[in-house]
Motif scaffolding. Structure first.
Motif, PDB file in Angstrom:
ATOM      1  N   HIS A 525       1.126  -0.785   0.223  1.00 50.15           N
ATOM      2  CA  HIS A 525       0.461  -0.203   0.356  1.00 50.15           C
ATOM      3  C   HIS A 525       0.689   1.056   0.102  1.00 50.15           C
ATOM      4  O   HIS A 525       2.195   0.992   0.173  1.00 50.15           O
ATOM      5  CB  HIS A 525      -0.923  -0.259   1.246  1.00 50.15           C
ATOM      6  N   PRO A 526      -0.011   2.449  -0.637  1.00 50.70           N
ATOM      7  CA  PRO A 526       1.299   3.640  -0.561  1.00 50.70           C
ATOM      8  C   PRO A 526       1.830   4.169   1.016  1.00 50.70           C
ATOM      9  O   PRO A 526       2.506   4.616   1.004  1.00 50.70           O
ATOM     10  CB  PRO A 526       0.212   3.971  -0.927  1.00 50.70           C
ATOM     11  N   TYR A 527       1.003   3.603   1.505  1.00 47.49           N
ATOM     12  CA  TYR A 527       1.214   4.402   3.048  1.00 47.49           C
ATOM     13  C   TYR A 527       2.205   3.497   3.457  1.00 47.49           C
ATOM     14  O   TYR A 527       3.424   3.697   4.441  1.00 47.49           O
ATOM     15  CB  TYR A 527      -0.118   4.083   3.966  1.00 47.49           C
ATOM     16  N   PHE A 550       5.317  13.744   1.244  1.00 43.91           N
ATOM     17  CA  PHE A 550       4.667  12.932   1.999  1.00 43.91           C
ATOM     18  C   PHE A 550       5.235  12.456   3.223  1.00 43.91           C
ATOM     19  O   PHE A 550       4.993  11.982   3.666  1.00 43.91           O
ATOM     20  CB  PHE A 550       4.329  11.863   0.996  1.00 43.91           C
ATOM     21  N   CYS A 564     -11.454   7.199   0.693  1.00 45.89           N
ATOM     22  CA  CYS A 564      -9.913   6.735   0.875  1.00 45.89           C
ATOM     23  C   CYS A 564      -9.227   7.450   1.899  1.00 45.89           C
ATOM     24  O   CYS A 564      -8.884   9.261   1.907  1.00 45.89           O
ATOM     25  CB  CYS A 564      -8.714   6.847  -0.103  1.00 45.89           C
ATOM     26  N   PHE A 566      -6.033   7.990   3.133  1.00 45.73           N
ATOM     27  CA  PHE A 566      -4.659   8.285   2.742  1.00 45.73           C
ATOM     28  C   PHE A 566      -5.056   8.916   1.993  1.00 45.73           C
ATOM     29  O   PHE A 566      -3.490   9.683   1.008  1.00 45.73           O
ATOM     30  CB  PHE A 566      -4.092   7.165   2.539  1.00 45.73           C
ATOM     31  N   CYS A 570      -1.554  10.606  -0.329  1.00 47.72           N
ATOM     32  CA  CYS A 570      -1.128   9.854  -1.697  1.00 47.72           C
ATOM     33  C   CYS A 570      -0.636  10.372  -2.681  1.00 47.72           C
ATOM     34  O   CYS A 570      -0.490  11.316  -3.350  1.00 47.72           O
ATOM     35  CB  CYS A 570      -1.928   8.611  -1.150  1.00 47.72           C
ATOM     36  N   SER A 573      -2.911   8.574  -6.173  1.00 45.03           N
ATOM     37  CA  SER A 573      -3.816   9.047  -5.856  1.00 45.03           C
ATOM     38  C   SER A 573      -4.684   9.897  -6.704  1.00 45.03           C
ATOM     39  O   SER A 573      -4.156   9.723  -7.883  1.00 45.03           O
ATOM     40  CB  SER A 573      -5.071   9.433  -4.336  1.00 45.03           C
ATOM     41  N   CYS A 578     -10.344   8.211  -5.934  1.00 43.34           N
ATOM     42  CA  CYS A 578     -10.025   7.877  -4.017  1.00 43.34           C
ATOM     43  C   CYS A 578     -10.749   8.506  -2.738  1.00 43.34           C
ATOM     44  O   CYS A 578     -10.454   8.666  -2.342  1.00 43.34           O
ATOM     45  CB  CYS A 578      -8.395   7.927  -4.067  1.00 43.34           C
ATOM     46  N   CYS A 595      -6.668   0.028  -0.998  1.00 47.14           N
ATOM     47  CA  CYS A 595      -6.186   0.790  -2.202  1.00 47.14           C
ATOM     48  C   CYS A 595      -6.989   0.523  -3.369  1.00 47.14           C
ATOM     49  O   CYS A 595      -6.953  -0.244  -4.075  1.00 47.14           O
ATOM     50  CB  CYS A 595      -4.747   0.461  -2.677  1.00 47.14           C
ATOM     51  N   ILE A 613       7.661   6.373  -3.125  1.00 48.73           N
ATOM     52  CA  ILE A 613       7.363   7.132  -3.348  1.00 48.73           C
ATOM     53  C   ILE A 613       7.498   8.591  -4.195  1.00 48.73           C
ATOM     54  O   ILE A 613       8.272   8.682  -3.385  1.00 48.73           O
ATOM     55  CB  ILE A 613       6.785   7.351  -2.025  1.00 48.73           C
TER      56      ILE A 613
END
Length: 615
Positions: A525-527, A550, A564, A566, A570, A573, A578, A595, A613
């Motif tokens: 997941h991007p997070y 970020f 979402c 996040f 993100c 996104s 999102c 996601c 990222i």
């Protein structure tokens, strides 16, 4: 930084002793000689009990408990602090030299507004009017990158985040324009993304104000970002001193090499084999669709402020679930729900298939024994008036009816188990280092002989060498006792070292659940990728290169609008998707990700598959 002229701080042959219960003096800091030049940042590095904080506090003319300066000299800005009477020292503390403590939560009075506390040193020393002090405080709030600097002082300590409170404590220390500021582990308890925020703010304000500082830490990667020189300590003695680059890349002493190696280690441990269990046996602990929060509930039974929103997981016997996420993501509330310290609004927690009562007062003694919580902050978890032996002994009596010599022997065994000498049983918490207190905290929980240990940031206050020893201990206990853990941390490296499965929380919901093997894979997941990218590297200059776009921001509450949680932070996104629809849950091999992109979309996104990222 200026290195010309006389040093601002000079310690010469410093010796500090402590008087034990038998009235004998024991030297705990021996022959310390060091200097700090004006405008320089000197880091004191070493494991718990090495004397870092004790030496730093001597620069305030202060020693803890039964300690005293027994030899040598302490000079700060032309003042001989080792020989001044207490009345004179009080006039210098907070004005000539100030202190930023490890725990901001313990340093602030919860009953008073923040502004009143920040400006107090300036008013106590008669340096300026209240109006001028408040103006200066607001300027410091801006310099420390605090949100809403003109009004944040009107809030109370509980109304700001942990990272914001650390920066507010720095403002309190800087309000008097001190000659020297001592930073004592100021980012230890912060999650990785908040730590970046705080470190950048500290570094900027120290640079802009030309502040001379002593930075106490066990984290070499953090020190590499903020210090000019490092002094390595062990057992109260200097091992070596040098420029940051010299210590990190060309250490001369074996002990320093061990510290650097421990800080650089990121080797994942092999997962534990499954313990024997009958087919159909329920997990040891299972949470199902738990909603929890604060502020009362509405007519539908929902809390006014949601912290957890439909969280589910299971932990088998002898297994470890790692839980990671930033401050405010719900990690500690999750542990408190399992422990019965916070009743869920809905959902349930099962122990061996039986539903536990939400409130701890309704659970029986055996249920209490089987699930134990090791609190994050040992300073507040341990009663300062109760000795170490008594703190560990109480659960031995309550759960196992041990008394007298049997209890004393078991206390000694538990202290040895957490790598502490039995002699500490007679000490009070205030006489111990932060790392020692955390290990006492762990020993007290182990005294119950639990099946599940809820570990809430138990290694965050420990230096890398001691943290590694504690992790080894926890792994050994799994093998010997079949002990299971919920291990809450913000340290990805620790999760890799101990967890069989990892749950990543953001805004009160799991955004990823990954097996030990999947965690080492390329897709996340991007997070999760953000958390991985936010771990400081062991090289100077990393902080300046870190992608701040970020790595800062606040975690939203679980009662957010649709979409979402996040989305705003993100890097990949989709506006119009999102921020409108809740993400779908995608299940892969040993991995679940919430996601909109799914595994295929994340694989196709430049940088994500490789772990970066994009800016």
């Amino acid at each position: 930084m200026s290195l010309s002229g006389d040093p601002l701080v000079r310690l010469t042959g410093l010796e500090i002793s402590v008087r034990d219960a038998q009235g004998q003096d024991k030297i705990i800091v021996r022959d310390i000689s060091l200097e700090v030049q004006p405008g320089e940042v000197l880091a004191l590095i070493g494991e718990s009990g090495s004397g870092k904080t004790t030496i730093a506090l001597s620069m305030l003319g202060y020693t803890r408990g039964a300690c005293r300066i027994s030899d040598g000299t302490v000079e700060v800005a032309g003042h001989r602090l080792d020989s001044l009477p207490e009345a004179r020292l009080q006039g210098l503390r907070g004005r000539v030299v100030s202190y930023v403590a490890q725990s901001a939560a313990a340093a602030f009075n919860p009953m008073l507004p923040i502004m009143r506390q920040v400006i107090e040193p300036a008013l106590v020393h008669g340096l300026m009017t209240r109006e001028a002090a408040e103006d200066k405080a607001r300027g410091l709030f801006r310099a420390l990158a605090l949100p809403r600097p003109d009004t944040v002082g009107d809030r109370y300590p509980h109304q700001v985040s942990g990272g914001q409170l650390q920066r507010l404590m720095a403002a309190m220390a800087l309000i008097t324009d001190p000659a020297l500021v001592i930073f004592d582990e100021p980012t230890t308890a912060l999650d990785v993304t908040t730590q970046i925020e705080v470190l950048k703010a500290f570094k900027a304000v120290v640079r802009d104000l030309g502040t001379t500082a002593v930075y106490v830490s066990h984290d070499l990667a953090v020190v590499a970002q903020i210090a000019d020189r490092i002094c390595v300590l062990r057992d109260g003695m200097v091992q070596e001193q040098g420029r940051v680059e010299e210590i990190l890349f060309h250490p001369r002493q074996d002990y320093t090499r061990a510290l650097v190696a421990a800080a650089a280690a990121r080797v994942p441990a092999a997962p534990m084999p499954d313990l024997p269990r009958d087919a159909g046996d329920p997990p040891l602990i299972q949470m199902r669709d738990v909603v929890a929060g604060y502020g009362g509930v509405d007519a539908q039974g929902n809390p006014q402020v949601r912290i957890l929103d439909g969280v589910s997981f299971a932990i088998e016997r002898g297994k470890v679930l790692g839980v990671i996420g930033e401050s405010g993501s719900g990690k500690s509330t999750l542990a408190r729900v399992v422990a019965g310290l916070h009743a869920p609004a809905s959902g349930r927690v099962n122990l061996d298939g039986y539903t536990l009562e939400g409130e701890i007062r309704h659970r029986d003694k055996e249920q209490l024994r089987r699930v134990q919580l090791v609190f994050q902050n040992a300073d507040t978890a341990l009663n300062p008036a109760v000795s170490v032996g008594e703190a560990i002994g109480r659960p031995l009596t309550f759960f196992h009816a041990l008394r007298g010599a049997d209890r004393k022997a078991e206390v000694a065994r538990l202290l040895d188990l957490v790598r502490l000498p039995a002699a500490l049983a007679g000490r009070l918490p205030g006489e111990l280092s932060g790392g020692q207190k955390q290990r006492v905290n762990l020993a007290r929980a182990l005294a119950a002989r639990p099946d599940l240990l809820l570990c809430d940031e138990v290694t965050s206050a420990l230096d890398p060498v001691v943290a590694e020893a504690v992790l080894d201990l926890l792994i050994d206990l799994r093998r010997e006792l079949g002990l299971a853990y919920m291990f809450i941390t913000h340290d990805i490296g620790i999760v890799r070292a101990i967890a069989d499965e990892v749950m990543v929380l953001y805004g009160g919901v799991p955004v990823e659940l990954a097996s030990h093997e999947a965690l080492e894979g390329p897709l996340h997941h991007p997070y999760t990728r953000l958390l991985m990218a936010s771990v400081p590297e062991l090289r100077p200059g990393w902080l300046e290169a870190a992608n701040s776009a970020f790595s800062c921001g606040s975690t939203p509450g679980a009662g957010h609008a649709a979409g979402c949680r996040f989305f705003q932070r993100c890097a990949v996104s989709h506006p119009g998707l999102c921020d409108v629809l809740d993400p779908a849950v995608h299940v892969g091999a040993g991995q679940t990700i919430a996601c909109h992109r799914g595994f295929d979309g994340l694989q196709a996104t430049p940088g994500i598959a490789q772990g970066a990222i994009p800016a």
